[in-house]
Design an enzyme around this catalytic site. Structure first.
Site, PDB file in Angstrom:
ATOM      1  N   GLU A  64      -3.512   2.857   2.779  1.00 26.95           N
ATOM      2  CA  GLU A  64      -2.451   1.522   2.891  1.00 26.95           C
ATOM      3  C   GLU A  64      -0.942   1.973   3.575  1.00 26.95           C
ATOM      4  O   GLU A  64      -0.572   2.986   3.253  1.00 26.95           O
ATOM      5  CB  GLU A  64      -1.879   0.974   1.765  1.00 26.95           C
ATOM      6  CG  GLU A  64      -1.094  -0.804   1.678  1.00 26.95           C
ATOM      7  CD  GLU A  64      -1.578  -1.605   0.692  1.00 26.95           C
ATOM      8  OE1 GLU A  64      -1.041  -2.352   0.586  1.00 26.95           O
ATOM      9  OE2 GLU A  64      -1.928  -0.341  -0.489  1.00 26.95           O
ATOM     10  N   LYS A 133      -3.580  -8.421   4.598  1.00 34.47           N
ATOM     11  CA  LYS A 133      -3.868  -8.301   3.218  1.00 34.47           C
ATOM     12  C   LYS A 133      -3.244  -9.410   2.946  1.00 34.47           C
ATOM     13  O   LYS A 133      -2.054 -10.240   2.943  1.00 34.47           O
ATOM     14  CB  LYS A 133      -2.306  -7.064   2.413  1.00 34.47           C
ATOM     15  CG  LYS A 133      -2.939  -6.352   0.802  1.00 34.47           C
ATOM     16  CD  LYS A 133      -1.804  -6.004   0.765  1.00 34.47           C
ATOM     17  CE  LYS A 133      -1.388  -5.372  -0.788  1.00 34.47           C
ATOM     18  NZ  LYS A 133      -0.965  -4.451  -1.569  1.00 34.47           N
ATOM     19  N   CYS A 192      -5.873  -2.327  -0.931  1.00 37.03           N
ATOM     20  CA  CYS A 192      -5.131  -2.234  -2.344  1.00 37.03           C
ATOM     21  C   CYS A 192      -4.816  -3.463  -3.408  1.00 37.03           C
ATOM     22  O   CYS A 192      -6.731  -3.539  -4.142  1.00 37.03           O
ATOM     23  CB  CYS A 192      -4.271  -1.975  -2.377  1.00 37.03           C
ATOM     24  SG  CYS A 192      -3.181  -0.779  -3.958  1.00 37.03           S
TER      25      CYS A 192
END
Length: 694
Positions: A64, A133, A192
């Site tokens: 990330e 994200k 994530c």
């Protein structure tokens, strides 16, 4: 670092023009970075991508916010940092346009009034999309909502970024390969925390859009116990989605002001962890995932279907490893601006990143039915014996039957059947003397097997009888006009059917029923006499393969000890044989099953991959060559593979009328639900493929 990739395979030499067996190499890596050093981090990304390309990797995921570092904090608002990221990504795209792999680069992307935590998905010099994200943590030391905006419900793209236009921007984007033979390469990307929430975006990407590979760019800090939970999370998500899951974790170079990052990179496939890196390293986890297997699992699982309700914002981007133009997004997004290499004057020849089993370094256990770990094996044996025994116990209770009859030859299968029946009687509180074990010596019976049968029965406390079939079969030969000197199939099957007649009639006289002894491997090969040992009233071994029968008997031997253990050990050491032909001059077994139909370890291997995943003969053959290297040569494996397919198709009529029996594993041949096949199906196309392997 180079050896981390090189240890997995032969690299570019593994890329072939053929479609391969469905194996596709993916990797998760953690390059060493410096917080906010965008240009230096871009160099690290390029080095990692080039290493992966040389190793034949088809899809690479990096952590990330790779270009900046995850721990930049309020520097994410700085325009200098944001512009440097866009320039660095443009450079990375320009310098990788000749590399046939899909890879991700994590970076912050400012669009309008929002700042997004993105994964730039790149291939052959083209920016395929910017996956945003969706779930931003805002607890503990994580304050992502201070800097970033969650992915919107609907796509923001197409946008222009890093010198390319028509770029998809949003969440739940699936990247689908259009290259011939690579239709199963469908990649979803999440970041994530997206995995840690109750409804990960990867679920929609897999179920609604068919993504078979999920890449996760992560910056997961390390605290006590988190590593085990992380591995389990990745492993179970790959199992739930029947997918390959690659997880790249931030590592050395992130700020340790409040957190420590350990760089645990993981690759899982359908519930199995294929590769991982040690904690506190900058390494690469690399594995060849089997897309054929994943597609087979989805097709055979009736609950795997497109959901009735799908959340909005789904997009599909089409791409080519050679840089061909992408297709239109599912939600109307314009094509990504692909084709950088082609526009520069001719695209490179398309490589095939789909490998065959001989071009990878993945291990295929030679005994797929048998757990490799001793502890797991003992647990599996106990579980199987209980399944068999409880199935029989239920049948006994349902029918009100208190007696059972078993033909006990002194061989492995009938031994296992007796052990299961004893356990079932013990479970139901029935007296073991209600079990009648019958030795029926014939023309091929040896003293060794007959003695073992009697000793075992008496040691277990069951009723034992010996009934010779010599005179009955000899009279039968007279009746049908068969010369007993001709030891052909009539000679053999007459003995098998006479034994079945004795067992059936004895069961009638005792008010019980006959326990079948034949196993799964024999059913697959048709190695049973029709209406002979093929028939029973309850077949306890019907879904247990021969390779596992041996371990079950061995496990039981250790559990019993004493005389029973000694007898079982000798049975285990006895050659597998139907004992239908006269013994040798010194009284030893003359007829050995595996000399006639082939090694059971090969046939069980073939059977597992045919029934469990529907693999083609060529793929099974190439896998077997790896699994049995040093034990069998190529010609031997090929010869027995041909025998297996020929017999499997020709003998289906015997499986179409099997007696009931308990299912204990995922591979079984019951005609009532597990395997339905016409008895007259032709094996022609399968045998033709085998002939082409010669």
């Amino acid at each position: 670092m180079e050896e981390l990739y090189g240890a997995v395979g032969s690299g570019a030499s593994a890329c072939r023009e053929q479609a391969g067996d469905g194996f596709f190499r993916i990797a998760a890596a953690s390059p060493k970075i410096r917080v906010a050093d965008v240009e230096g981090n871009a160099e690290a990304v390029l080095a990692e991508v080039r290493r992966a390309a040389r190793a034949g990797v088809g899809a690479l995921v990096l952590p990330e916010l790779t270009l900046t570092g995850y721990t930049c904090a309020d520097l994410f608002f700085d325009r200098v940092l944001l512009r440097s990221c866009e320039r660095a990504l443009a450079r990375i795209l320009a310098e990788t346009r000749e590399l046939p792999l899909l890879f991700t680069v994590g970076l912050p992307v400012a669009w309008g009034e929002a700042l997004y935590n993105c994964a730039a998905v790149c291939c052959a010099g083209s920016l395929l999309g910017l996956t945003v994200k969706s779930n931003l943590p805002n607890y503990g030391e994580f304050y992502e909502r201070r800097w970033f905006t969650p992915a919107p419900a609907n796509p923001l793209g197409p946008v222009s970024f890093a010198g390319q236009s028509g770029v998809a921007l949003g969440a739940r984007i699936v990247y689908r390969c259009d290259d011939p033979g690579m239709e199963d390469v469908r990649v979803g990307v999440e970041i994530c925390e997206d995995l840690w929430v109750a409804a990960p975006p990867s679920t929609d990407m897999a179920t609604a859009q068919g993504a078979a590979i999920i890449l996760n760019l992560s910056a997961s800090d390390e605290i006590i116990g988190k590593s085990a939970y992380r591995r389990e999370l990745v492993r179970t998500q790959s199992a739930r989605l029947f997918c390959a899951y690659a997880y790249a974790d931030a590592s050395e170079g992130e700020s340790t002001t409040d957190l420590v990052f350990a760089g645990e990179n993981l690759v899982a496939e359908n519930g199995s962890l294929l590769a991982k890196t040690p904690l506190f390293t900058c390494g690469a986890a690399v594995a060849d995932v089997d897309l054929d297997r994943l597609m087979a699992e989805r097709r055979r699982t009736t609950t795997w279907e497109r959901p009735a309700f799908v959340r909005g914002g789904m997009q599909e981007v089409r791409f080519s490893f050679a840089g061909c133009e992408a297709g239109e997004g599912a939600e109307g997004a314009a094509p990504a601006q692909l084709g950088t290499a082609a526009q520069a004057g001719g695209a490179p020849a398309r490589p095939s990143l789909m490998r065959d089993a001989l071009a990878i370094d993945r291990v295929f256990p030679p005994a797929p039915f048998v757990p490799a770990d001793a502890g797991d094996l003992a647990e599996r044996c106990e579980e199987i014996l209980n399944l068999q025994a409880h199935g029989l116990a239920t049948r006994l209770a349902h029918t009100g039957t208190k007696r059972a009859v078993i033909g006990l030859s002194g061989g492995l299968d009938s031994t296992l059947a007796l052990l299961v029946t004893v356990r079932a009687f013990d479970l139901t509180g029935l007296d073991r003397t209600g079990i009648t074990a019958v030795s029926m010596p014939g023309f091929g019976t040896t003293t060794r097997t007959k003695t073992n049968a009697q000793t075992l029965a008496e040691s277990l406390g069951v009723d034992f009888r010996e009934i010779s079939i010599h005179r009955a079969v000899e009279q039968h030969f007279v009746d049908i006009g068969h010369d007993p000197a001709v030891t052909d199939v009539t000679y053999e099957n007459s003995q098998a059917r006479e034994r079945t007649q004795i067992l059936m009639d004895l069961a009638n006289s005792r008010g019980g029923f006959v326990i079948g002894t034949g196993d799964l491997s024999e059913l697959a090969l048709g190695w049973a006499t029709y209406n002979g040992d093929h028939m029973s009233m309850y077949a306890v071994n019907a879904s247990v393969p021969k390779t596992l029968v041996r371990y079950l008997v061995d496990y039981a031997a250790g559990a019993f000890g004493g005389t029973i253990e000694a007898t079982l050990r000798d049975i285990l050491a006895t050659p597998v044989s139907p004992e239908l032909l006269p013994p040798t001059g010194d009284g030893e077994i003359a007829q050995r099953t595996e000399d006639l139909v082939g090694p059971y370890e090969l046939h069980d291997y073939f059977l597992y991959y045919l029934l469990r995943f529907g693999f083609a003969p060529g793929k099974i053959f190439r896998m077997a060559c790896r699994s049995f290297a040093g034990a069998y040569d190529r010609e031997t494996i090929l010869a027995w593979l041909r025998v297996f397919y020929r017999r499997f198709f020709a003998q289906q009529f015997k499986r179409s009328c099997l007696p009931d029996g308990p299912k204990v594993g995922s591979v079984t041949l019951s005609p009532r639900g597990d395997w339905r096949m016409p008895s007259d199906a032709s094996a022609r196309i399968w045998l033709a493929e085998i002939d082409r392997l010669a």
